[in-house]
Design a protein around this motif. Structure first.
Motif, PDB file in Angstrom:
ATOM      1  N   LEU A 246      43.711  31.273 -65.164  1.00 42.79           N
ATOM      2  CA  LEU A 246      42.293  30.933 -65.217  1.00 42.79           C
ATOM      3  C   LEU A 246      41.522  31.656 -64.111  1.00 42.79           C
ATOM      4  N   ALA A 247      42.066  31.656 -62.894  1.00 43.17           N
ATOM      5  CA  ALA A 247      41.391  32.313 -61.770  1.00 43.17           C
ATOM      6  C   ALA A 247      41.291  33.819 -61.988  1.00 43.17           C
ATOM      7  N   ASP A 248      42.361  34.434 -62.483  1.00 45.09           N
ATOM      8  CA  ASP A 248      42.340  35.881 -62.724  1.00 45.09           C
ATOM      9  C   ASP A 248      41.323  36.242 -63.806  1.00 45.09           C
ATOM     10  N   TRP A 249      41.304  35.436 -64.867  1.00 47.58           N
ATOM     11  CA  TRP A 249      40.381  35.704 -65.973  1.00 47.58           C
ATOM     12  C   TRP A 249      38.929  35.577 -65.523  1.00 47.58           C
ATOM     13  N   LEU A 250      38.606  34.532 -64.767  1.00 47.01           N
ATOM     14  CA  LEU A 250      37.231  34.340 -64.301  1.00 47.01           C
ATOM     15  C   LEU A 250      36.796  35.483 -63.386  1.00 47.01           C
ATOM     16  N   THR A 251      37.699  35.934 -62.524  1.00 45.96           N
ATOM     17  CA  THR A 251      37.373  37.047 -61.627  1.00 45.96           C
ATOM     18  C   THR A 251      37.099  38.313 -62.413  1.00 45.96           C
ATOM     19  N   GLU A 252      37.946  38.587 -63.409  1.00 41.98           N
ATOM     20  CA  GLU A 252      37.750  39.787 -64.221  1.00 41.98           C
ATOM     21  C   GLU A 252      36.462  39.696 -65.034  1.00 41.98           C
ATOM     22  N   GLU A 253      36.206  38.522 -65.602  1.00 45.22           N
ATOM     23  CA  GLU A 253      34.964  38.314 -66.353  1.00 45.22           C
ATOM     24  C   GLU A 253      33.749  38.671 -65.508  1.00 45.22           C
ATOM     25  N   LEU A 254      33.708  38.109 -64.305  1.00 44.19           N
ATOM     26  CA  LEU A 254      32.533  38.278 -63.449  1.00 44.19           C
ATOM     27  C   LEU A 254      32.420  39.686 -62.892  1.00 44.19           C
ATOM     28  N   PHE A 255      33.476  40.163 -62.272  1.00 43.20           N
ATOM     29  CA  PHE A 255      33.367  41.366 -61.446  1.00 43.20           C
ATOM     30  C   PHE A 255      33.684  42.660 -62.192  1.00 43.20           C
ATOM     31  N   THR A 256      34.272  42.558 -63.366  1.00 36.38           N
ATOM     32  CA  THR A 256      34.503  43.761 -64.164  1.00 36.38           C
ATOM     33  C   THR A 256      33.513  43.859 -65.315  1.00 36.38           C
ATOM     34  N   TYR A 257      33.265  42.720 -65.983  1.00 35.83           N
ATOM     35  CA  TYR A 257      32.431  42.749 -67.183  1.00 35.83           C
ATOM     36  C   TYR A 257      31.053  42.121 -67.004  1.00 35.83           C
ATOM     37  N   GLY A 258      30.788  41.477 -65.865  1.00 31.41           N
ATOM     38  CA  GLY A 258      29.460  40.922 -65.610  1.00 31.41           C
ATOM     39  C   GLY A 258      29.070  39.808 -66.549  1.00 31.41           C
ATOM     40  N   GLU A 259      30.048  38.999 -66.959  1.00 33.75           N
ATOM     41  CA  GLU A 259      29.786  37.850 -67.821  1.00 33.75           C
ATOM     42  C   GLU A 259      30.559  36.652 -67.299  1.00 33.75           C
ATOM     43  N   LEU A 260      30.174  35.449 -67.774  1.00 32.48           N
ATOM     44  CA  LEU A 260      30.894  34.238 -67.388  1.00 32.48           C
ATOM     45  C   LEU A 260      30.853  33.237 -68.531  1.00 32.48           C
ATOM     46  N   HIS A 261      32.031  32.701 -68.856  1.00 27.82           N
ATOM     47  CA  HIS A 261      32.133  31.593 -69.800  1.00 27.82           C
ATOM     48  C   HIS A 261      31.463  30.386 -69.142  1.00 27.82           C
TER      49      HIS A 261
END
Length: 425
Positions: A246-261
């Motif tokens: 969960l932590a890895d996915w949220l970091t990638e979402e935010l800092f690589t793709y600029g989105e957040l669930h």
């Protein structure tokens, strides 16, 4: 007539809640148990945006009285389902002859939520799907509820938030709720995320069935899993594995793709038999500009450094803290409460000392709201991050947040030139 009755009931619940909070602020003893039961019963019946708002608030269990938070949390897992005949009407309107499309549709919902409920179905070809069905009449109820909530927010001037800021907060919340009614957009988001994370073996995202997706029904292939709130009772090894995913996915979402669930309640997540994290619901995904991430990391760095002036600068840059006089002592205490989570080494998210300290600070935060003035365009972002944090707490996560954050802090320090580039892994 139905809308007037809904409005009256919602107003009554709002008045009762406001009265209890005011009594508590004036030193009285509010009956949070009774209020929680009344809200659960009333909002379960009303469903829609009113219930959605309560689910959002329930995620902030560091702010609410525990008795009230516990009862509102039941809305995430024990919502009263809508009777099958009403749901069938929506399916018939979408598909026409159901028997021509499906061998069977389960009348009992697989899950019930605020804006719709999920039913398992078997196609004529024998494939098991889930159908996310929007409650009938929800579009009209949404606008009616939003008007009523806006009135109640204006009556809540005791929060010390300026009327213009309160209206802006409301409009961001309203826009997010309207977006959740667009099931075609959610199908497109599902498809985009499946492509994005197709090489991530720890994640599973349902596949939308394009031919069966419509305005008020979202059809997906069925993925079996243990709901996240039940997985919190699993063995420690599984919980730590899920928390790291969960932590890895949220970091990638935010800092690589600029989105957040942005809908982090536990019912949207599950764990499959191979310990993979399943993400079911993508009705709320928000864009997070790189410039905002840079400023957020500046706030975190100032907090970890215990520098109240730098914290104030970062809050101003975020668009908050519009009042006169920075609450520097409050900043210092907040930094002391938060810093342990980011100390070198593995930190325990279940450490009750941290939550107790944050809870003790909450009244002072509300009292300083006239100076803090929360940024109007970060409501969904902040509540989403808060909800994901509490999922980590419930999993009993132990994570090295210092190691995780160091490269992100370094990336933010290099802004603005690097603000639009991907940060280091």
């Amino acid at each position: 007539m139905r809308e007037r009755g809904r409005t009256r009931r919602l107003f009554g619940l709002g008045a009762r809640t406001g009265g209890a909070m005011l009594k508590n602020r004036m030193g009285g003893s509010a009956d949070w148990d009774a209020l929680g039961e009344a809200l659960f019963d009333g909002l379960s019946e009303l469903r829609g945006p009113a219930m959605k708002l309560a689910q959002i608030v329930a995620q902030w269990d560091d702010v609410l009285p525990p008795e009230l938070a516990d009862r509102l949390a039941r809305l995430q897992r024990q919502a009263e389902p809508m009777p099958w005949p009403r749901i069938r009407e929506v399916l018939v309107a979408e598909y026409g002859d159901l028997e021509a499309r499906f061998r069977h549709v389960e009348e009992a919902p697989f899950a019930s939520a605020s804006m719709g409920q999920v039913h398992r179905a078997v196609t004529r070809d024998g494939e098991t799907l889930v159908l996310k069905v929007q409650y009938p009449g929800l579009a009209g109820a949404l606008e009616s509820d939003l008007r009523q909530v806006k009135r109640m927010m204006r009556l809540g001037s005791w929060l010390n938030v300026s009327p213009s800021r309160l209206d802006a907060l409301f409009e961001e919340l309203a826009a997010g709720l309207r977006d959740e009614l667009d099931y075609r957009a959610e199908a497109q988001t599902l498809a985009r995320y499946r492509v994005r994370y197709r090489h991530e073996p720890r994640l599973r995202i349902p596949e939308p069935i394009k031919a069966l997706c419509g305005e008020r029904v979202l059809a997906m292939r069925y993925l079996a899993g243990t709901p996240l709130d039940e997985a919190t009772a699993a063995d420690d090894g599984l919980r730590q594995q899920v928390a790291a995913t969960l932590a890895d996915w949220l970091t990638e979402e935010l800092f690589t793709y600029g989105e957040l669930h942005a809908d982090p309640h536990a019912g949207n997540f599950a764990v499959d038999a191979e310990s993979r994290l399943i993400i079911y619901d993508f009705g709320a995904v928000i864009a997070v500009p790189k410039a905002r991430l840079v400023t957020m990391m500046a706030l975190l760095e100032a907090t970890l450094a215990g520098d109240p002036m730098a914290m104030d600068d970062a809050l101003l840059a975020l668009g908050g803290r519009q009042g006169q006089g920075a609450p520097l002592a409050l900043y210092r205490e907040a930094a002391e409460a938060i810093a342990p989570l980011f100390a070198p080494g593995e930190q325990d998210f279940a450490d009750v000392r941290i939550h107790r300290r944050l809870r003790e600070l909450s009244p002072r935060v509300w009292a300083a709201m006239d100076r803090l003035q929360p940024p109007a365009d970060t409501l969904l972002l902040s509540r989403a991050l808060n909800g994901h944090y509490w999922n980590m707490v419930r999993l009993g996560a132990r994570l090295d947040m210092h190691r995780r954050c160091e490269p992100l802090l370094a990336w933010a320090r290099a802004a603005p030139e690097a603000a639009l580039r991907t940060p280091p892994a």
